[in-house]
Design a protein around this motif. Structure first.
Motif, PDB file in Angstrom:
ATOM      1  N   ALA A   1       0.856  -1.191   0.000  1.00  0.00           N
ATOM      2  CA  ALA A   1       0.000   0.000   0.000  1.00  0.00           C
ATOM      3  C   ALA A   1       0.888   1.235   0.000  1.00  0.00           C
ATOM      4  N   ILE A   2       0.557   2.174  -0.883  1.00  0.00           N
ATOM      5  CA  ILE A   2       1.295   3.437  -0.942  1.00  0.00           C
ATOM      6  C   ILE A   2       0.303   4.558  -0.683  1.00  0.00           C
ATOM      7  N   VAL A   3       0.633   5.368   0.308  1.00  0.00           N
ATOM      8  CA  VAL A   3      -0.290   6.422   0.734  1.00  0.00           C
ATOM      9  C   VAL A   3       0.367   7.778   0.467  1.00  0.00           C
ATOM     10  N   GLY A   4      -0.357   8.711  -0.127  1.00  0.00           N
ATOM     11  CA  GLY A   4       0.230  10.023  -0.416  1.00  0.00           C
ATOM     12  C   GLY A   4      -0.568  11.154   0.211  1.00  0.00           C
ATOM     13  N   LYS A   5       0.129  12.100   0.829  1.00  0.00           N
ATOM     14  CA  LYS A   5      -0.563  13.293   1.347  1.00  0.00           C
ATOM     15  C   LYS A   5      -1.131  14.060   0.162  1.00  0.00           C
ATOM     16  N   GLY A   6      -2.385  14.411   0.257  1.00  0.00           N
ATOM     17  CA  GLY A   6      -3.059  15.056  -0.882  1.00  0.00           C
ATOM     18  C   GLY A   6      -3.745  16.356  -0.513  1.00  0.00           C
ATOM     19  N   LEU A   7      -2.976  17.316   0.026  1.00  0.00           N
ATOM     20  CA  LEU A   7      -3.531  18.630   0.329  1.00  0.00           C
ATOM     21  C   LEU A   7      -3.378  19.502  -0.920  1.00  0.00           C
TER      22      LEU A   7
ATOM     23  N   ASP B   1       1.508  20.836  -1.793  1.00  0.00           N
ATOM     24  CA  ASP B   1       1.276  20.002  -0.621  1.00  0.00           C
ATOM     25  C   ASP B   1       0.549  18.693  -0.971  1.00  0.00           C
ATOM     26  N   MET B   2       0.331  18.495  -2.265  1.00  0.00           N
ATOM     27  CA  MET B   2      -0.233  17.207  -2.716  1.00  0.00           C
ATOM     28  C   MET B   2       0.849  16.400  -3.452  1.00  0.00           C
ATOM     29  N   GLY B   3       2.121  16.774  -3.199  1.00  0.00           N
ATOM     30  CA  GLY B   3       3.238  16.094  -3.877  1.00  0.00           C
ATOM     31  C   GLY B   3       3.283  14.595  -3.592  1.00  0.00           C
TER      32      GLY B   3
ATOM     33  N   HIS C   1       1.425  -6.285   3.017  1.00  0.00           N
ATOM     34  CA  HIS C   1       2.706  -6.715   3.587  1.00  0.00           C
ATOM     35  C   HIS C   1       3.529  -5.524   4.033  1.00  0.00           C
ATOM     36  N   SER C   2       3.414  -4.416   3.328  1.00  0.00           N
ATOM     37  CA  SER C   2       4.031  -3.182   3.830  1.00  0.00           C
ATOM     38  C   SER C   2       3.291  -1.958   3.331  1.00  0.00           C
ATOM     39  N   ILE C   3       3.471  -0.878   4.080  1.00  0.00           N
ATOM     40  CA  ILE C   3       2.857   0.404   3.746  1.00  0.00           C
ATOM     41  C   ILE C   3       3.979   1.441   3.656  1.00  0.00           C
ATOM     42  N   VAL C   4       3.944   2.249   2.605  1.00  0.00           N
ATOM     43  CA  VAL C   4       4.869   3.386   2.523  1.00  0.00           C
ATOM     44  C   VAL C   4       4.034   4.630   2.316  1.00  0.00           C
ATOM     45  N   ASP C   5       4.295   5.673   3.116  1.00  0.00           N
ATOM     46  CA  ASP C   5       3.608   6.935   2.826  1.00  0.00           C
ATOM     47  C   ASP C   5       4.613   7.994   2.416  1.00  0.00           C
ATOM     48  N   LEU C   6       4.161   8.876   1.540  1.00  0.00           N
ATOM     49  CA  LEU C   6       4.974  10.019   1.098  1.00  0.00           C
ATOM     50  C   LEU C   6       4.200  11.294   1.400  1.00  0.00           C
ATOM     51  N   ALA C   7       4.875  12.259   2.032  1.00  0.00           N
ATOM     52  CA  ALA C   7       4.141  13.457   2.427  1.00  0.00           C
ATOM     53  C   ALA C   7       5.057  14.670   2.526  1.00  0.00           C
ATOM     54  N   THR C   8       4.551  15.795   2.033  1.00  0.00           N
ATOM     55  CA  THR C   8       5.232  17.073   2.272  1.00  0.00           C
ATOM     56  C   THR C   8       4.828  17.486   3.686  1.00  0.00           C
ATOM     57  N   LEU C   9       5.444  16.818   4.676  1.00  0.00           N
ATOM     58  CA  LEU C   9       4.871  16.885   6.020  1.00  0.00           C
ATOM     59  C   LEU C   9       5.375  18.016   6.893  1.00  0.00           C
ATOM     60  N   THR C  10       6.699  18.253   6.859  1.00  0.00           N
ATOM     61  CA  THR C  10       7.206  19.247   7.821  1.00  0.00           C
ATOM     62  C   THR C  10       8.289  20.169   7.247  1.00  0.00           C
ATOM     63  N   GLY C  11       8.182  21.438   7.624  1.00  0.00           N
ATOM     64  CA  GLY C  11       9.238  22.395   7.316  1.00  0.00           C
ATOM     65  C   GLY C  11      10.532  21.968   8.006  1.00  0.00           C
TER      66      GLY C  11
ATOM     67  N   ALA D   1       6.806   2.532   6.369  1.00  0.00           N
ATOM     68  CA  ALA D   1       7.827   3.574   6.244  1.00  0.00           C
ATOM     69  C   ALA D   1       7.163   4.888   5.874  1.00  0.00           C
ATOM     70  N   HIS D   2       7.705   5.954   6.432  1.00  0.00           N
ATOM     71  CA  HIS D   2       7.197   7.294   6.136  1.00  0.00           C
ATOM     72  C   HIS D   2       8.312   8.085   5.465  1.00  0.00           C
ATOM     73  N   ILE D   3       7.997   8.739   4.359  1.00  0.00           N
ATOM     74  CA  ILE D   3       8.997   9.543   3.645  1.00  0.00           C
ATOM     75  C   ILE D   3       8.522  10.991   3.601  1.00  0.00           C
ATOM     76  N   ASP D   4       9.302  11.875   4.230  1.00  0.00           N
ATOM     77  CA  ASP D   4       8.942  13.296   4.243  1.00  0.00           C
ATOM     78  C   ASP D   4       9.609  13.982   3.046  1.00  0.00           C
ATOM     79  N   ILE D   5       8.777  14.419   2.092  1.00  0.00           N
ATOM     80  CA  ILE D   5       9.288  14.998   0.846  1.00  0.00           C
ATOM     81  C   ILE D   5       9.087  16.510   0.786  1.00  0.00           C
ATOM     82  N   ALA D   6       8.950  17.138   1.962  1.00  0.00           N
ATOM     83  CA  ALA D   6       8.688  18.584   1.987  1.00  0.00           C
ATOM     84  C   ALA D   6       9.759  19.377   1.221  1.00  0.00           C
ATOM     85  N   GLY D   7      11.010  18.917   1.283  1.00  0.00           N
ATOM     86  CA  GLY D   7      12.085  19.646   0.607  1.00  0.00           C
ATOM     87  C   GLY D   7      12.245  19.263  -0.855  1.00  0.00           C
ATOM     88  N   THR D   8      12.022  17.977  -1.145  1.00  0.00           N
ATOM     89  CA  THR D   8      12.381  17.467  -2.473  1.00  0.00           C
ATOM     90  C   THR D   8      11.284  17.607  -3.516  1.00  0.00           C
TER      91      THR D   8
END
Ligand code: BES
Ligand code: MG
Ligand code: ZN
Length: 498
Positions: free
Chosen positions: A253-259, A281-283, A361-371, A454-461
């Motif tokens: 499962a892949i979850v994406g922040k969608g603001l 913020d929906m990156g 079996h695994s979940i990965v989320d990607l989010a522009t989460l934090t400055g 796993a959580h991936i913070d992509i706020a910078g990238t």
């Protein structure tokens, strides 16, 4: 752009632009090939220009005699012992950018096979297409500058067919993500994201479920809906599913922040924050949809992937969340919203719990989460949090191979104290220090503990202020290539969680 291989020697090549890669310690052999085509004056010229093959060096020749090509770029790759796939990408984008304005066929001759021929060729082909990307959707007049339409790898007889097929699907996925992120928030609404998912499901035969506000209410998604309630636009909870052929031995499962816009809510973004950029913020969701497109097209067997997005806007109106509101998420946990600008984690809380219920079996989320993650790692490296070493290492390996920066950060459980609420089970923000760690710890509360996550913070990238390497300025499409590699690397791996 059409990709092909050309087994002929350089001297027999016919086309419009040539790019020749030179290893510093093996420059003589490449110069010899150049001489076979152009005569020995070319080596004299290169020597005069002090071209040795150092990484970052480039020499340009126009309209060399007796040949059809308009321009030849000789580009440095550095020493063999420090050569990486990334060196190929870097040299390619340097030369391709200089070739702007030319059209027709580009031929590339690099010292293939020093690392892994198929991987080198894939990386070069992706770099050519991705660094030429231009977003002209919102211009009334488009640039008339020519771009090459064909790419040929010189001196290559064969690589697995799948490699070249993957290149176009991968690039199309990255480009989709870039376009979604680059689109302005008055056009790219939660509904527009849902429409995009619907189109993908039709075009590529993916299963689609969209939960409307009422259904989300029934699911008890109080955290997600609290964020959405301050906007005139209705939230859309998107769930796309890819099912590969054959026995499914891996379910992801892949979850994406969608603001689609993050104003901050009543904790309005002020001061230094570039509020107009908060369309990006929906990156996370863009990377999810880009990956969905690519996976559906590549169609790997034996794997099932769920793509999940809780899309909404963080806005202000009479019914928006008050700082201090207490809400209940779908897993029953109560949250005191002490800061309405920490909205991403609220939407992800319900999205991650939804993903957990699918028992992947695994979940990965990607989010522009934090400055805070931008401060820690800048705009070339995303942050990775996971308590599962295998999952973390697989993601790091996928990122390294794709050339996307990723660095593992600590899940410092003792910092959870910072999320203690006097009244509710937890607050949505802790102290300023370690802000991206407490954000990850907040998310952890909503994931089934036994599921590797796993959580991936992509706020910078997610965004590049300046053109760099294969990324033109603007939306980068970060995450698509790493996620794809991760899904494909793991394909065939036995499940340990059945
Ligand atoms: N979308 C932002 C994070 C962000 C900030 C992304 C800058 C890219 C660049 C997120 O919703 C947010 O506002 N986070 C707050 C959290 C804070 C209130 C604890 C932040 O990082 O300031
Ligand atoms: Mg925010
Ligand atoms: Zn946000």
């Amino acid at each position: 752009m059409k990709f092909s291989l050309n087994a002929n020697a350089l001297r027999a090549w016919d086309g419009d632009v040539l790019i020749i890669g030179v290893l510093e310690d093996k420059s003589k052999s490449t110069f010899k090939l150049l001489e076979e085509r152009y005569g020995d004056s070319i080596t004299k010229n290169l020597t005069k220009q002090k071209f040795t093959g150092k990484s970052g060096q480039i020499a340009t020749f126009h309209l060399l005699q007796q040949h059809s090509e308009e321009a030849t770029f000789v580009v440095g790759l550095g020493e063999t012992n420090s050569l990486t796939i990334e060196s190929f990408r870097k040299a390619t984008s340097l030369a391709v950018k200089q070739s702007k304005g030319t059209e027709g066929k580009i031929g590339v001759l690099f010292p293939w096979g020093n690392i892994d021929k198929a991987k080198e060729i894939q990386a070069v082909a992706e770099a050519v297409r991705l660094c030429l990307f231009k977003d002209e959707r919102f211009k009334s007049k488009t640039d008339t500058q020519n771009t090459p339409s064909e790419l040929e790898m010189i001196g290559v007889e064969s690589i697995p067919e799948i490699s070249l097929k993957n290149v176009s699907s991968t690039c199309a996925g990255v480009e989709l993500a870039r376009e979604l992120v680059g689109a302005p928030p008055n056009q790219l609404s939660p509904e527009a994201l849902a429409t995009e998912a619907t189109q993908l499901s039709k075009e590529f035969n993916l299963q689609l479920k969209i939960l409307e506000q009422e259904e989300c209410k029934k699911e008890g998604m109080g955290a997600y809906l609290a964020v959405a309630q301050g906007s005139d636009l209705k939230p859309k909870f998107i769930h796309l599913t890819y099912k590969g052929k054959g026995k499914i031995n891996r379910k992801l499962a892949i979850v994406g922040k969608g603001l689609t816009f993050d104003s901050g809510g009543y904790n309005l973004k002020v001061g230094a924050a570039q509020i107009e950029l908060m369309k990006f913020d929906m990156g996370g969701s863009a990377a999810v949809l880009g990956t969905a497109r690519a996976i559906a097209e590549i169609a790997p067997s034996g794997v099932e992937v769920h793509f999940i997005i809780a899309a909404c806007e963080n806005m202000i109106n009479g019914s928006a969340v008050h700082p201090g509101d207490i809400v209940t998420a779908s897993n029953g946990k109560t949250i005191e919203i002490n800061n309405t600008d920490a909205e991403g984690r609220l939407t992800l809380a319900d999205a991650l719990f939804y993903a957990s219920k699918l028992k992947p079996h695994s979940i990965v989320d990607l989010a522009t989460l934090t400055g805070a993650c931008v401060i820690a790692l800048g705009d070339e490296v995303a942050g990775l949090w996971s308590e599962n070493d295998e999952l973390a290492n697989d993601l790091l390996a996928a990122a390294t191979e794709s050339g996307e920066g990723l660095w593992r950060m600590p899940m410092q459980n003792s910092y959870k104290d910072g999320l203690k609420s006097m009244l509710a089970d937890l607050k949505n923000t802790g102290p300023r220090a370690g802000g991206s760690i407490t954000a990850a710890l907040f998310l952890k509360e909503f994931v089934e503990a036994s599921t590797p996550w796993a959580h991936i913070d992509i706020a910078g990238t997610v965004w590049a202020d300046k053109d760099k390497g294969i990324n033109p300025a603007g939306a980068t499409g970060y995450g698509v290539r790493t996620l794809l590699k991760w899904i494909l690397i793991n394909n065939g791996k036995d499940s340990t969680n059945d």
